[in-house]
Enzyme design. Structure first.
Site, PDB file in Angstrom:
ATOM      1  N   GLY A  33       0.876  -1.415   0.057  1.00  0.00           N
ATOM      2  CA  GLY A  33      -0.098  -0.047   0.196  1.00  0.00           C
ATOM      3  C   GLY A  33       0.867   1.149   0.109  1.00  0.00           C
ATOM      4  N   HIS A  34       1.866   1.207   0.664  1.00  0.00           N
ATOM      5  CA  HIS A  34       2.784   2.561   0.795  1.00  0.00           C
ATOM      6  C   HIS A  34       3.660   2.707  -0.309  1.00  0.00           C
ATOM      7  CE1 HIS A  34       2.784   1.357   5.337  1.00  0.00           C
ATOM      8  NE2 HIS A  34       2.346   2.423   5.358  1.00  0.00           N
ATOM      9  N   MET A  80      -4.179  -4.049   3.323  1.00  0.00           N
ATOM     10  CA  MET A  80      -2.798  -4.257   3.859  1.00  0.00           C
ATOM     11  C   MET A  80      -2.671  -3.282   4.827  1.00  0.00           C
ATOM     12  SD  MET A  80      -0.207  -5.065   0.847  1.00  0.00           S
ATOM     13  CE  MET A  80      -0.589  -6.414  -0.269  1.00  0.00           C
TER      14      MET A  80
HETATM   15  O1  PAF Z   1      -1.184   6.795   7.650  1.00  0.00           O
HETATM   16  C1  PAF Z   1       0.109   7.079   8.505  1.00  0.00           C
HETATM   17  O2  PAF Z   1       0.989   6.308   8.383  1.00  0.00           O
HETATM   18  C2  PAF Z   1       0.156   8.089   9.332  1.00  0.00           C
HETATM   19  O3  PAF Z   1      -0.965   8.447  10.134  1.00  0.00           O
HETATM   20  C3  PAF Z   1       0.799   9.285   8.867  1.00  0.00           C
HETATM   21  C4  PAF Z   1      -0.173  10.039   7.603  1.00  0.00           C
HETATM   22  C5  PAF Z   1       2.328   9.179   8.261  1.00  0.00           C
HETATM   23  C6  PAF Z   1       1.025  10.374  10.057  1.00  0.00           C
HETATM   24  O4  PAF Z   1       1.646  10.035  11.139  1.00  0.00           O
END
Ligand code: PAF
Length: 279
Positions: free
Chosen positions: A33-34, A181
């Site tokens: 996902g990231h 995920m």
């Molecule tokens: O979605 C996330 O992983 C967190 O909430 C974020 C946006 C990085 C803020 O810490």
């Protein structure tokens, strides 16, 4: 790919990037996902930046800050492979130095759903994201639809505080069995992991009922609740059928709606959502 930890080094490195700059904020322990956010930024922006910071301010006192999974070397490999140019991995005292006392509280949009069950969570998210926007000065920032309320809170914050950044929301990435995920999926034991797709099954059943003409919000909530409650390992915290913009719970016949839920499997709290009535 340049990796920096101090704010000064970040600002210097940022100054050398060609715009538009796309930012992917993360808390690390990256999954597909990231990576999909970083790839989308790579496709749409001249430069891509990312942050890896487990933000203590968005964890409640009884939440999993100390045990939150971390794997920086692997995260950096994944970001490099996705074509990221610059990564900031600050220590907590860089983001929240001694004496820190300024917080951003988004009001109505942050109040229901997750906000009602995780006191202070969105205050921590909005504050850290505002700091990341100040530090990186991105033209675009990429977040996942998986955290639908977080996306709404960040949009509202950026609009209210005049951040010149376009908020881009990317589709939820799922395992083959439908489980969304999440870094927290790593906490599930084998039996819990086998039960975890129940969230997506409940959302999909409600979406199928909607497609077949069911429009009553309470019927859709009951349908989802029934499916969650039939799974012995799952404990429902909430199911919701809400307005996708205001996040207020809907009653009676609906048009567009955000279906969402939070469900415990053992000690692990999972969330998921689907939007109904999208073009
Ligand atoms: O979605 C996330 O992983 C967190 O909430 C974020 C946006 C990085 C803020 O810490």
């Amino acid at each position: 790919m340049k990796v920096v930890t101090t704010l000064d080094d970040l600002r210097q490195a940022r100054a050398t990037l060609l715009g538009p700059v796309g930012l992917t904020p993360t808390m690390g322990y990256l999954h597909e996902g990231h990576v999909s956010l970083a790839r989308r930024a790579r496709a749409e922006c001249a430069s891509v930046a990312a942050s890896i910071f487990v933000n203590p301010a968005q964890f409640g006192p009884s939440e999993d800050l100390a045990s939150y999974p971390r794997d920086l070397p692997r995260d950096l490999e994944l970001l490099a492979a996705a074509g990221v140019d610059l990564v900031w991995t600050p220590a907590p005292e860089i983001v929240y130095p001694a004496g820190f006392q300024t917080w951003i509280s988004v009001e109505q949009v942050a109040a229901p759903l997750e906000g009602a069950h995780r006191a202070g969570h969105f205050r921590g998210v909005a504050t850290v994201v505002a700091k990341l926007f100040n530090a990186f000065q991105p033209q675009r920032a990429y977040f996942g639809q998986k955290d639908a309320q977080q996306a709404a809170v960040i949009r509202q914050m950026a609009r209210d505080l005049d951040f010149p950044v376009e908020i881009v929301i990317c589709p939820t990435v799922r395992e083959p069995d439908g489980l969304a995920m999440s870094s927290r999926n790593a906490y599930l034991d084998a039996a819990q992991r086998a039960a975890a797709p129940v969230l997506f099954h409940a959302l999909s059943a409600a979406a199928a009922a909607y497609a077949a003409g069911v429009r009553d919000a309470e019927n859709l909530r009951q349908l989802m609740a029934g499916i969650i409650d039939a799974e012995p390992l799952a404990r429902r915290q909430y199911v919701s059928c809400a307005d996708p913009v205001t996040l207020q719970e809907l009653d009676g016949p609906i048009g567009r709606a955000l279906l969402s839920m939070a469900v415990y499997l053992g000690k692990t709290r999972l969330i998921d959502n689907l939007v109904l009535g999208e073009a």
